[in-house]
Design an enzyme around this catalytic site. Structure first.
Site: not given
Ligand code: WQD
Length: 338
Positions: A15, A34, A102, A127, A152, A156, A202
């Site tokens: 970001i 950084d 951190n 977040s 984490y 925040k 994801l």
């Molecule tokens: C999204 C959805 C998983 C991986 C977190 C933090 C947030 C931000 C983004 C930093 C969920 C599903 C994921 C996979 C899956 N962090 N998933 N298989 O957990 O919503 O948010 O990351 O900036 O603050 O809380 O994001 O992308 O990990 O998951 O099914 O291999 O995808 O269960 O439903 P999340 P995510």
């Protein structure tokens, strides 16, 4: 006219780098700090390729008090956008002290130096995790902050509280931007998300599976109380998110903030399930994604998507880019990776 000089901590991150591009394109002078712990120096080339201006860069660990203090003595900073933090939810559960050190002590050193050097404006990367599983959807900024599901998320929440307390006694104005799920890449494909190692999030896992780097995507849970049983999130294009930071910064620089600390949810207002994302990826890129349904991931919530009213009305900002555009840009970025 003298340009405002903005410090972007974590400015070579996902970001952060997209925000540096928008800052430069809006005429700001940018200096990046950084520690390169979760990114690569080549991101600086990507930013420069887009804007034609190489931002000043200082490699520094914000836990290095002496270095941070000398930085602020050497630079006249008009505002700070603070991204630098560890951000892997799962890792924070296994290594809580890494996250508290951190994410919290670096914020304290930053604030001590900002107040000492009279730097008056701060944008804080927060977040939607601060809400936990909200009782009502869509989620507004008035939703109660719940006990964090991970260290984490707790960092925040604590970070917001620290900043709030500092604004009460110092000449500091702050805005906490509560992101939903940032995804995608700049249209130039010069910068994007760079997960080092196995992706936790994801979208990078989806793109790496489509690229054949990963065998198959594990879909964490198919028994949630959602339309298709998979968990729902609000996936926001990182460029839309970056633009919101510039608007929030200008709000502070122009003294338009209505209190010394403000909070805004940044999302699209639309919830998408994991299966929605897989189908949208297929539609946007004509690419299948191998996946299997597995058990839920510890700590995951069922559903989160933003009520975007406050950001729309107060900031005059809304997300313009949709899920398919974000997934198309993420795929183009993946194809460019060696
Ligand atoms: C999204 C959805 C998983 C991986 C977190 C933090 C947030 C931000 C983004 C930093 C969920 C599903 C994921 C996979 C899956 N962090 N998933 N298989 O957990 O919503 O948010 O990351 O900036 O603050 O809380 O994001 O992308 O990990 O998951 O099914 O291999 O995808 O269960 O439903 P999340 P995510």
């Amino acid at each position: 006219m003298k340009k405002n000089k903005i410090l972007v901590t974590g400015g070579l991150g996902f970001i952060g780098s997209h925000t540096v591009v928008e800052l430069q394109q809006k005429g700001f002078d940018v200096v990046i700090i950084d520690d390169l712990s979760n990114t690569r120096i080549e991101v600086l080339d990507g930013i420069t390729a887009i804007t034609g201006v190489r931002p000043e860069f200082v490699q520094m660990d914000l836990k290095d008090k002496v270095h941070v203090a000398s930085f602020f003595e050497q630079h006249s900073i008009d505002g700070v956008i603070h991204f630098a933090a560890s951000k892997a939810v799962g890792e924070s559960v296994e290594q809580p002290l890494k996250y508290y050190e951190n994410n919290i002590s670096t914020l304290v050193y930053l604030l001590k130096n900002m107040t000492k050097n009279k730097v008056p404006h701060l944008i804080f990367s927060s977040s939607c995790t601060v809400y936990g599983q909200a009782d009502e959807l869509p989620i507004t900024e008035n939703a109660p902050v719940k006990k964090a599901e991970s260290p984490y998320g707790n960092t925040k929440q604590i970070g917001e509280e620290i900043i709030q307390d500092v604004t009460k006694v110092f000449d500091l104005n702050a805005i906490a931007l509560r992101y939903f799920n940032p995804i995608g890449a700049h249209e130039s494909v010069e910068i994007g998300e760079l997960p080092l190692g196995v992706p936790q999030n994801l979208i990078p896992y989806v793109t790496q599976t489509a690229a054949g780097i990963r065998e198959e995507l594990s879909v964490f849970g198919h028994d949630y109380p959602t339309p298709d049983g998979t968990a729902v999130r609000d996936y926001i294009h990182v460029v839309d998110l970056a633009k919101a930071h510039i608007i929030a910064l200008q709000r502070l620089l122009e003294g338009k903030n209505k209190s010394k600390m403000e909070y805004f949810n940044l999302g699209t207002g639309t919830g998408s399930s994991v299966l929605d994302v897989i189908n949208a990826f297929k539609k946007a890129n004509q690419m299948d994604v191998n996946y299997k349904i597995v058990a839920r991931r510890e700590g995951d919530i069922t559903s989160a998507y933003a009520d975007t009213k406050l950001a729309n009305e107060e900031l005059g900002w809304k997300a313009n880019l949709g899920l398919e555009e974000a997934l198309s840009s993420a795929w183009q970025w993946q194809l460019k990776q060696k």
